[in-house]
Design an enzyme around this catalytic site. Structure first.
Site, short mmCIF file in Angstrom:
data_model
loop_
_atom_site.label_atom_id
_atom_site.label_comp_id
_atom_site.label_asym_id
_atom_site.label_seq_id
_atom_site.Cartn_x
_atom_site.Cartn_y
_atom_site.Cartn_z
N LYS A 13 0.83 -1.22 0.00
CA LYS A 13 0.00 0.00 0.00
C LYS A 13 0.86 1.26 0.00
O LYS A 13 0.63 2.18 -0.78
CB LYS A 13 -0.92 0.04 1.24
CG LYS A 13 -1.86 -1.14 1.36
CD LYS A 13 -2.76 -1.00 2.59
CE LYS A 13 -2.03 -1.06 3.91
NZ LYS A 13 -1.57 -2.40 4.31
N ARG A 88 -9.49 0.63 8.95
CA ARG A 88 -8.99 -0.70 9.21
C ARG A 88 -9.96 -1.55 10.03
O ARG A 88 -9.67 -2.70 10.33
CB ARG A 88 -7.70 -0.55 10.02
CG ARG A 88 -6.53 -1.39 9.58
CD ARG A 88 -5.40 -1.04 10.53
NE ARG A 88 -4.19 -1.73 10.28
CZ ARG A 88 -3.18 -1.25 9.57
NH1 ARG A 88 -3.28 -0.08 8.98
NH2 ARG A 88 -2.08 -1.94 9.45
N ARG A 127 11.95 -6.98 3.81
CA ARG A 127 12.07 -5.56 3.46
C ARG A 127 13.05 -4.79 4.34
O ARG A 127 13.49 -3.71 3.95
CB ARG A 127 10.72 -4.86 3.37
CG ARG A 127 9.97 -4.68 4.67
CD ARG A 127 8.57 -4.10 4.38
NE ARG A 127 7.78 -3.99 5.58
CZ ARG A 127 6.48 -3.69 5.60
NH1 ARG A 127 5.84 -3.51 4.46
NH2 ARG A 127 5.83 -3.59 6.73
N ARG A 131 11.54 -2.14 11.39
CA ARG A 131 10.37 -1.89 12.22
C ARG A 131 10.26 -2.94 13.33
O ARG A 131 10.46 -4.12 13.10
CB ARG A 131 9.09 -1.92 11.37
CG ARG A 131 8.78 -0.59 10.75
CD ARG A 131 7.63 -0.66 9.76
NE ARG A 131 6.41 -1.27 10.29
CZ ARG A 131 5.28 -1.29 9.63
NH1 ARG A 131 5.20 -0.76 8.42
NH2 ARG A 131 4.21 -1.84 10.15
N ARG A 142 -0.18 -9.54 13.23
CA ARG A 142 -0.77 -8.54 12.33
C ARG A 142 -1.66 -9.18 11.27
O ARG A 142 -2.71 -8.63 10.93
CB ARG A 142 0.34 -7.71 11.68
CG ARG A 142 0.90 -6.65 12.64
CD ARG A 142 2.31 -6.23 12.29
NE ARG A 142 2.41 -5.56 11.02
CZ ARG A 142 3.54 -5.48 10.31
NH1 ARG A 142 4.65 -6.04 10.78
NH2 ARG A 142 3.57 -4.84 9.17
P1 ADP Z 1 1.07 -2.54 7.94
O1 ADP Z 1 0.00 -2.30 6.93
O2 ADP Z 1 2.35 -2.99 7.34
O3 ADP Z 1 0.64 -3.42 9.08
P2 ADP Z 1 0.87 0.23 8.97
O4 ADP Z 1 2.01 1.14 8.85
O5 ADP Z 1 -0.34 0.52 8.14
O6 ADP Z 1 1.48 -1.19 8.64
O7 ADP Z 1 0.39 0.12 10.50
C1 ADP Z 1 1.28 -0.19 11.54
C2 ADP Z 1 0.53 -0.28 12.86
O8 ADP Z 1 -0.06 0.98 13.18
C3 ADP Z 1 -0.62 -1.28 12.92
O9 ADP Z 1 -0.19 -2.59 13.21
C4 ADP Z 1 -1.47 -0.68 14.06
O10 ADP Z 1 -0.93 -0.97 15.32
C5 ADP Z 1 -1.31 0.81 13.84
N1 ADP Z 1 -2.37 1.35 12.94
C6 ADP Z 1 -2.17 1.94 11.73
N2 ADP Z 1 -3.33 2.32 11.18
C7 ADP Z 1 -4.30 1.94 12.05
C8 ADP Z 1 -5.71 2.03 12.05
N3 ADP Z 1 -6.39 2.58 11.02
N4 ADP Z 1 -6.39 1.52 13.11
C9 ADP Z 1 -5.75 0.97 14.14
N5 ADP Z 1 -4.42 0.84 14.21
C10 ADP Z 1 -3.69 1.32 13.18
#
Ligand code: ADP
Length: 185
Positions: A13, A88, A127, A131, A142
Site C-alpha cells: 500500500k 482498518r 524488506r 520496524r 498482524r
Molecule cells: P502494515 O499495513 O504494514 O501493518 P501500517 O504502517 O499501516 O502497517 O500500521 C502499523 C501499525 O499501526 C498497525 O499494526 C497498528 O498498530 C497501527 N495502525 C495503523 N493504522 C491503524 C488504524 N487505522 N487503526 C488501528 N491501528 C492502526
C-alpha cells in the site's frame, strides 16, 4: 480524487500510494506513518500507542478516527487524498463515510490490493525497514488481526459499490499499471 488503498500488511500500500501521490498530485495519508512519527517524537500520542504498535495489534478506533479527522481538516487535503492504513475496522469505515456525507464528498474508489498470506510474510521479513513489528511473531499477529478485524471492511465497501480488486502480485510497476487503469477509467 479521494481513494482508499486497502490491503493486508505487506501488500504494498505504502509503495503504491507514493507512486499515485507523485503522478496524480494527491497527498497520501498513512495512519501507520503518523503513529510511527508520533512514537519517534515521543509525543503524548506516541507514548499512548507505542506498546500497541510494537505488539502488532490495533490502536483503538476512537484514537484513530480523531487523528484522521483532524489531519483531513488540513487544507492540503481539500481536493483529495489517498488513505493508506485507514479505515482498518468497520467502525472506522462507518465514521469515515459519515464524514464524507457531512462534507458532501464522494469516494472515487476503494482499491484492494490482493496478495496471498505466504507472500505477505516473505515480503515483510525481507524488506528490512527495521520496524519493531516486522518480526515473524509480530507479523503473524498482524495477519491475524487483519483477517479478523480488517477484512470485514472489504465487505462493507463491496456493499457501497466502490470496491475494486487489484492483483497485488508482480513487479511494483505491473501493480501500479493495474491501479492506473482503475483510476483513469
Ligand atoms: P502494515 O499495513 O504494514 O501493518 P501500517 O504502517 O499501516 O502497517 O500500521 C502499523 C501499525 O499501526 C498497525 O499494526 C497498528 O498498530 C497501527 N495502525 C495503523 N493504522 C491503524 C488504524 N487505522 N487503526 C488501528 N491501528 C492502526
Amino acid at each position: 480524487m479521494r481513494i482508499i488503498l486497502f490491503g493486508p500488511p505487506g501488500a504494498g500500500k505504502g509503495t503504491q500510494a507514493k507512486l499515485i501521490e507523485k503522478e496524480y498530485n494527491i497527498p497520501q495519508l498513512s495512519t501507520g506513518d503518523m503513529f510511527r512519527a508520533a512514537i519517534k517524537n515521543q509525543t503524548p500520542l506516541g507514548k499512548k500507542v507505542k506498546d500497541i504498535l510494537d505488539s502488532g495489534k490495533l490502536v483503538p478506533d476512537a484514537t484513530v478516527v480523531e487523528l484522521v479527522e483532524e489531519a483531513l481538516d488540513d487544507p492540503r487535503f481539500e481536493d483529495g487524498y489517498i488513505l493508506d492504513g485507514f479505515p482498518r475496522t468497520v467502525p472506522q469505515a462507518k465514521a469515515f463515510e459519515e464524514r464524507l456525507k457531512k462534507k458532501g464528498r464522494k469516494l472515487k474508489g476503494f482499491l484492494s490490493l490482493e496478495v496471498p498470506d505466504e507472500e505477505l510474510m516473505k515480503r515483510i521479513l525481507s524488506r528490512g525497514e527495521g520496524r519493531a513489528d516486522d518480526t515473524p511473531e509480530k507479523v503473524k499477529v498482524r495477519l491475524e488481526v487483519y483477517n479478523e478485524e480488517t477484512a470485514p471492511v472489504l465487505n462493507y465497501y463491496k456493499q457501497q459499490g466502490v470496491y475494486r480488486a487489484i492483483d497485488g502480485m508482480g513487479s511494483i510497476d505491473e501493480i501500479y499499471a493495474r491501479i492506473k487503469e482503475v483510476l483513469d477509467a
